[in-house]
Design an enzyme around this catalytic site. Structure first.
Site, short mmCIF file in Angstrom:
data_model
loop_
_atom_site.label_atom_id
_atom_site.label_comp_id
_atom_site.label_asym_id
_atom_site.label_seq_id
_atom_site.Cartn_x
_atom_site.Cartn_y
_atom_site.Cartn_z
N ALA A 65 -41.33 -98.57 -20.55
CA ALA A 65 -40.70 -98.54 -19.24
C ALA A 65 -39.51 -97.57 -19.35
O ALA A 65 -38.97 -97.37 -20.44
CB ALA A 65 -40.23 -99.93 -18.86
N GLU A 133 -38.84 -103.98 -27.09
CA GLU A 133 -37.83 -104.33 -26.09
C GLU A 133 -36.59 -104.98 -26.68
O GLU A 133 -35.48 -104.74 -26.24
CB GLU A 133 -38.44 -105.28 -25.03
CG GLU A 133 -39.41 -104.61 -24.08
CD GLU A 133 -40.84 -104.57 -24.60
OE1 GLU A 133 -41.07 -104.91 -25.78
OE2 GLU A 133 -41.73 -104.19 -23.83
N1 COA Z 1 -37.56 -94.30 -21.18
C1 COA Z 1 -36.95 -93.15 -20.79
N2 COA Z 1 -37.01 -92.01 -21.48
C2 COA Z 1 -37.70 -92.02 -22.63
C3 COA Z 1 -38.36 -93.16 -23.11
C4 COA Z 1 -38.28 -94.35 -22.33
N3 COA Z 1 -38.90 -95.46 -22.69
N4 COA Z 1 -38.95 -92.86 -24.28
C5 COA Z 1 -38.68 -91.58 -24.53
N5 COA Z 1 -37.92 -91.06 -23.53
C6 COA Z 1 -37.40 -89.70 -23.41
C7 COA Z 1 -36.22 -89.49 -24.34
O1 COA Z 1 -35.03 -90.00 -23.79
C8 COA Z 1 -36.23 -87.98 -24.47
O2 COA Z 1 -35.63 -87.43 -23.31
P1 COA Z 1 -34.48 -86.27 -23.45
O3 COA Z 1 -35.27 -85.09 -23.99
O4 COA Z 1 -34.02 -86.09 -22.04
O5 COA Z 1 -33.46 -86.78 -24.39
C9 COA Z 1 -37.70 -87.65 -24.46
O6 COA Z 1 -38.36 -88.76 -23.84
C10 COA Z 1 -38.30 -87.45 -25.83
O7 COA Z 1 -38.01 -88.60 -26.61
P2 COA Z 1 -37.22 -88.56 -28.02
O8 COA Z 1 -36.57 -89.89 -28.20
O9 COA Z 1 -36.33 -87.37 -28.07
O10 COA Z 1 -38.42 -88.35 -29.01
P3 COA Z 1 -38.50 -88.83 -30.54
O11 COA Z 1 -39.70 -88.17 -31.10
O12 COA Z 1 -37.19 -88.61 -31.23
O13 COA Z 1 -38.75 -90.42 -30.47
C11 COA Z 1 -39.73 -92.45 -29.64
C12 COA Z 1 -39.92 -90.93 -29.87
C13 COA Z 1 -40.94 -92.92 -28.82
C14 COA Z 1 -39.67 -93.18 -30.98
C15 COA Z 1 -38.44 -92.69 -28.86
O14 COA Z 1 -38.43 -91.86 -27.72
C16 COA Z 1 -38.22 -94.10 -28.39
O15 COA Z 1 -37.89 -94.96 -29.17
N6 COA Z 1 -38.44 -94.36 -27.07
C17 COA Z 1 -38.17 -95.64 -26.48
C18 COA Z 1 -39.23 -96.64 -26.83
C19 COA Z 1 -38.92 -97.97 -26.21
O16 COA Z 1 -37.97 -98.63 -26.55
N7 COA Z 1 -39.76 -98.38 -25.27
C20 COA Z 1 -39.68 -99.66 -24.63
C21 COA Z 1 -38.80 -99.61 -23.48
S1 COA Z 1 -38.74 -101.21 -22.70
#
Ligand code: COA
Length: 259
Positions: A65, A133
């Site tokens: 999300a 989460e």
């Molecule tokens: N919501 C909003 N934006 C998100 C997102 C999310 N769940 N997951 C990734 N993004 C965005 C990042 O903020 C980033 O945006 P930016 O370029 O404007 O900073 C972009 O997507 C790329 O993600 P990034 O974190 O830079 O990639 P990464 O390879 O370093 O890490 C993940 C990948 C998936 C491990 C990491 O993005 C992450 O942990 N995401 C959240 C996962 C999460 O907690 N999901 C559950 C939410 S309830």
């Protein structure tokens, strides 16, 4: 109006891609709305027999999300956001066509929950699945606390939800979270091949089979068995039942009418 959902048709197969690769396809309210409307539309389209759900780009199915939207939400708005995810899951369950997830990368939080709401899950060997989460101070809100234990059992669901750790594709396959793992470059082809196999069957039989399988998780056994018996009567009224049985006896391929 930006379109976060891309739909491609290949004969009777609809390939739906969540198209927000810059945000790793994170689900904001607009994506949830578009996706619900798309599934609703495809459910009613007579020329669609199966749906594949995947993520645009090569990094993510859905990375959860949208945290950047959720950070500013009030309690009531959080509840509405969860309800939007709930409605999407309900729409997918009620859809009379099978929905296959082609998990092409991160399926985290709402992404894992979206995959859980599908009927079948095929994962790329690069996929990572998890319910992270708790890492951001919340709990699963799009059905994960309910669908995950039903699919993998309470032990694995508890470990995933309490630790927030993502698991790799091989582990997901071992615990039954995904049906199988395929090389990343073959993911879409393998998922399409499975969908096409389903498309060769009577659409009426597949729709009734989905309704029965879905009821298995929601009804007590006796009620579910009653439901199956009633559905068996309905399938017995179709032209496809007659055609399927005649084709078997006459040693030829059936030609389905979908009725
Ligand atoms: N919501 C909003 N934006 C998100 C997102 C999310 N769940 N997951 C990734 N993004 C965005 C990042 O903020 C980033 O945006 P930016 O370029 O404007 O900073 C972009 O997507 C790329 O993600 P990034 O974190 O830079 O990639 P990464 O390879 O370093 O890490 C993940 C990948 C998936 C491990 C990491 O993005 C992450 O942990 N995401 C959240 C996962 C999460 O907690 N999901 C559950 C939410 S309830």
């Amino acid at each position: 109006m930006p379109s976060f959902v891309r739909v491609e048709m290949e004969d009777r197969l609809a390939i739906v891609a969540i198209n927000r690769p810059d945000a790793l396809n994170a689900l904001n309210s607009a994506v949830l709305r578009e996706l619900s409307m798309t599934i609703e539309h495809l459910s009613m389209a007579a020329d669609v027999g199966a749906i594949i759900l995947t993520g645009a780009g090569d990094r993510a199915f859905v990375a959860g999300a949208d945290i950047k939207e959720m950070v500013g939400l009030s309690a009531l708005e959080m509840r509405s956001f969860s309800e939007a995810g709930r409605r999407l899951g309900d729409t997918m369950a009620a859809c009379n066509k099978p929905i296959l997830a082609a998990i092409n990368g991160y399926a985290l939080g709402g992404g894992c929950e979206l995959a859980l709401a599908c009927d079948i899950r095929i994962a790329s060997d690069r996929a990572k699945l998890g319910q992270p989460e708790v890492n951001i101070g919340i709990i699963p809100g799009f059905g994960g606390s309910q669908r995950l234990p039903r699919l993998v059992g309470l032990g694995w669901a508890s470990e995933m939800v309490y630790t927030g750790d993502a698991i790799d594709a091989a582990t997901a396959e071992r615990i039954g979270l995904v049906n199988r793992v395929v090389p990343a470059e073959r993911l879409l082809e393998e998922t399409k091949a499975l969908a096409r196999k389903i498309l060769e069957k009577s659409p009426a039989a597949i729709a009734l089979a989905k309704a029965c399988l879905r009821s298995a998780l929601e009804m007590p056994l006796a009620a579910g068995l009653d439901f199956e018996t009633a559905a068996f009567g309905v399938v017995g009224s179709t032209k496809d039942k007659e055609e399927g049985m005649r084709a078997f006896i006459e040693k030829r391929k059936p030609t389905w009418k979908g009725a």
